[in-house]
Design a protein around this motif. Structure first.
Motif, PDB file in Angstrom:
ATOM      1  N   GLY A  44      49.632  32.680  36.589  1.00 38.26           N
ATOM      2  CA  GLY A  44      50.442  34.173  37.748  1.00 38.26           C
ATOM      3  C   GLY A  44      50.307  35.094  36.958  1.00 38.26           C
ATOM      4  N   GLY A  45      50.028  36.570  36.934  1.00 35.57           N
ATOM      5  CA  GLY A  45      50.007  37.592  37.223  1.00 35.57           C
ATOM      6  C   GLY A  45      48.768  37.824  37.667  1.00 35.57           C
ATOM      7  N   ASP A  46      48.387  39.527  36.436  1.00 35.40           N
ATOM      8  CA  ASP A  46      47.797  40.354  36.790  1.00 35.40           C
ATOM      9  C   ASP A  46      46.162  39.800  35.659  1.00 35.40           C
ATOM     10  N   TYR A  47      45.207  39.787  36.647  1.00 37.97           N
ATOM     11  CA  TYR A  47      44.296  39.533  36.200  1.00 37.97           C
ATOM     12  C   TYR A  47      42.948  40.286  36.336  1.00 37.97           C
ATOM     13  N   VAL A  48      41.682  39.833  35.514  1.00 39.33           N
ATOM     14  CA  VAL A  48      40.272  40.415  35.636  1.00 39.33           C
ATOM     15  C   VAL A  48      39.420  39.265  35.685  1.00 39.33           C
ATOM     16  N   LYS A  49      38.505  39.199  36.697  1.00 39.63           N
ATOM     17  CA  LYS A  49      38.326  37.766  36.600  1.00 39.63           C
ATOM     18  C   LYS A  49      36.501  38.134  35.783  1.00 39.63           C
ATOM     19  N   TYR A  50      36.125  37.062  35.149  1.00 40.11           N
ATOM     20  CA  TYR A  50      34.817  37.498  34.261  1.00 40.11           C
ATOM     21  C   TYR A  50      33.862  36.028  34.219  1.00 40.11           C
ATOM     22  N   LYS A  51      33.503  35.864  34.473  1.00 39.62           N
ATOM     23  CA  LYS A  51      32.473  35.334  33.811  1.00 39.62           C
ATOM     24  C   LYS A  51      33.077  33.611  34.904  1.00 39.62           C
ATOM     25  N   GLY A  52      34.225  33.836  35.642  1.00 40.77           N
ATOM     26  CA  GLY A  52      34.413  32.633  36.508  1.00 40.77           C
ATOM     27  C   GLY A  52      35.483  32.329  34.875  1.00 40.77           C
ATOM     28  N   LYS A  53      36.057  33.404  34.570  1.00 36.41           N
ATOM     29  CA  LYS A  53      37.577  32.856  33.883  1.00 36.41           C
ATOM     30  C   LYS A  53      38.089  34.022  34.568  1.00 36.41           C
ATOM     31  N   ARG A  54      39.727  33.650  34.460  1.00 39.00           N
ATOM     32  CA  ARG A  54      40.323  34.757  35.203  1.00 39.00           C
ATOM     33  C   ARG A  54      41.434  35.917  33.137  1.00 39.00           C
ATOM     34  N   TYR A  55      41.469  36.556  32.829  1.00 39.59           N
ATOM     35  CA  TYR A  55      41.619  36.556  31.836  1.00 39.59           C
ATOM     36  C   TYR A  55      43.090  37.940  32.241  1.00 39.59           C
ATOM     37  N   TYR A  56      43.936  37.352  32.259  1.00 37.74           N
ATOM     38  CA  TYR A  56      45.130  38.167  31.978  1.00 37.74           C
ATOM     39  C   TYR A  56      45.482  39.070  31.121  1.00 37.74           C
ATOM     40  N   GLY A  57      45.555  40.471  32.184  1.00 39.00           N
ATOM     41  CA  GLY A  57      46.305  41.069  31.259  1.00 39.00           C
ATOM     42  C   GLY A  57      47.275  41.508  29.929  1.00 39.00           C
ATOM     43  N   TRP A  58      47.391  41.838  28.831  1.00 38.99           N
ATOM     44  CA  TRP A  58      48.838  41.790  27.910  1.00 38.99           C
ATOM     45  C   TRP A  58      48.306  42.920  27.078  1.00 38.99           C
ATOM     46  N   GLU A  59      49.293  43.681  27.763  1.00 40.36           N
ATOM     47  CA  GLU A  59      50.585  45.698  26.660  1.00 40.36           C
ATOM     48  C   GLU A  59      50.303  45.249  25.535  1.00 40.36           C
TER      49      GLU A  59
END
Length: 86
Positions: A44-59
């Protein structure tokens, strides 16, 4: 900790891509910032959905952040998009 956000995110992208991680560079014009995105089962966490996948933001410009935990002042993921993915 030298370099700006897009340079650091791209550097991390290249390294993790080499080791076959599913990664992306996330950018926000609203925040004027770039972070690494990683598609992984992190629970879990903050993510962007792109092409059916969740890309979790990592500073990558500050210490103490884990994948999926964006800084409160830039955590609205509606303002983030994928600029580069592998």
């Amino acid at each position: 900790f030298q370099g700006d956000c897009d340079t650091r995110a791209l550097f991390c992208f290249q390294i993790l891509d080499y080791f076959d991680y599913d990664v992306a560079v996330l950018v926000s014009e609203t925040y004027g910032h770039a972070v690494l995105g990683i598609s992984s089962n992190i629970g879990g966490g903050d993510y962007v959905k792109y092409k059916g996948k969740r890309y979790y933001g990592w500073e990558t410009t500050s210490i103490g952040f884990k994948a999926g935990n964006m800084a409160p002042d830039c955590s609205n993921m509606r303002y983030w998009s994928v600029a580069l993915s592998n």
